[in-house]
Design a protein around this motif. Structure first.
Motif, PDB file in Angstrom:
ATOM      1  N   LEU A 179      35.880  -7.195  36.208  1.00  0.00           N
ATOM      2  CA  LEU A 179      37.145  -6.713  35.657  1.00  0.00           C
ATOM      3  C   LEU A 179      38.275  -7.680  35.988  1.00  0.00           C
ATOM      4  O   LEU A 179      39.108  -8.005  35.134  1.00  0.00           O
ATOM      5  CB  LEU A 179      37.456  -5.311  36.186  1.00  0.00           C
ATOM      6  N   MET A 180      38.300  -8.157  37.226  1.00  0.00           N
ATOM      7  CA  MET A 180      39.344  -9.100  37.639  1.00  0.00           C
ATOM      8  C   MET A 180      39.322 -10.370  36.777  1.00  0.00           C
ATOM      9  O   MET A 180      40.372 -10.914  36.434  1.00  0.00           O
ATOM     10  CB  MET A 180      39.148  -9.491  39.109  1.00  0.00           C
ATOM     11  N   ALA A 181      38.137 -10.842  36.438  1.00  0.00           N
ATOM     12  CA  ALA A 181      37.997 -12.099  35.699  1.00  0.00           C
ATOM     13  C   ALA A 181      38.043 -11.910  34.183  1.00  0.00           C
ATOM     14  O   ALA A 181      38.090 -12.889  33.445  1.00  0.00           O
ATOM     15  CB  ALA A 181      36.683 -12.779  36.086  1.00  0.00           C
ATOM     16  N   SER A 182      38.045 -10.663  33.721  1.00  0.00           N
ATOM     17  CA  SER A 182      37.957 -10.400  32.285  1.00  0.00           C
ATOM     18  C   SER A 182      39.251 -10.640  31.525  1.00  0.00           C
ATOM     19  O   SER A 182      39.221 -10.924  30.327  1.00  0.00           O
ATOM     20  CB  SER A 182      37.518  -8.949  32.046  1.00  0.00           C
ATOM     21  N   GLY A 183      40.386 -10.475  32.187  1.00  0.00           N
ATOM     22  CA  GLY A 183      41.655 -10.541  31.473  1.00  0.00           C
ATOM     23  C   GLY A 183      41.970  -9.245  30.751  1.00  0.00           C
ATOM     24  O   GLY A 183      42.965  -9.150  30.044  1.00  0.00           O
TER      25      GLY A 183
END
Length: 164
Positions: free
Chosen positions: A57-61
């Motif tokens: 989730l953090m890296a998804s944008g």
């Protein structure tokens, strides 16, 4: 596991749960052991560690302020298609990221179903082998995913996130 660990902790020994796929109790059967510890009045102490769900989730944008985790989607084609469409509606109506996982040997099938049933403008994040040597994290509109070769996901732990 519960039968062996709880009596040891009650005797004053420290006990713990380790998970090979994320955080115990989050997309993992460790919740049953923690529930039993609470039932018996034992102290439960969570420790900070990586969770592929939160890292994805953090890296998804995609929206990290509003999100929901759904575990595994149905295996059968018709219920799976209905679940995908429901999650897409939830993402749009609530502005909420929708996270889910699949058994690694069925990742390719799920990815194909996502491309078949999601709207072209829906954003899809595929986060595979998070923190591993072959880490792959990419978020694109479904229309872009449809133009690209499918990522290699067979037998690779993967988190899928859809959002707007």
């Amino acid at each position: 596991m519960r039968a062996a660990l709880v009596p040891l902790v009650k005797e004053g020994l420290d006990g713990g749960i380790l998970s090979e796929a994320g955080c115990p109790g989050i997309a993992d059967p460790g919740a049953a052991l923690v529930r039993e510890a609470h039932r018996q009045g034992l102290k439960v102490v969570p420790l900070v560690g990586p969770s592929s769900l939160l890292l994805a989730l953090m890296a998804s944008g995609l929206n990290g302020q509003q999100f929901a985790f759904h575990g595994y989607l149905p295996i059968e084609k018709a219920p799976r298609a209905a679940a995908i469409k429901t999650l897409e509606r939830e993402a749009q109506q609530r502005q909420q990221s929708q996270l889910f996982i699949e058994t690694p040997y069925r990742n390719g099938s799920l990815f194909s179903d996502l491309l078949a049933h999601l709207q072209p403008g829906t954003r899809l994040c595929v986060a595979a082998d998070v923190t591993g040597a072959g880490e792959f994290i990419k978020t694109l509109p479904v229309s872009d995913w449809r133009r690209l070769p499918a990522p290699e996901l067979h037998k690779i732990p993967t988190v899928f996130v859809i959002g707007t």
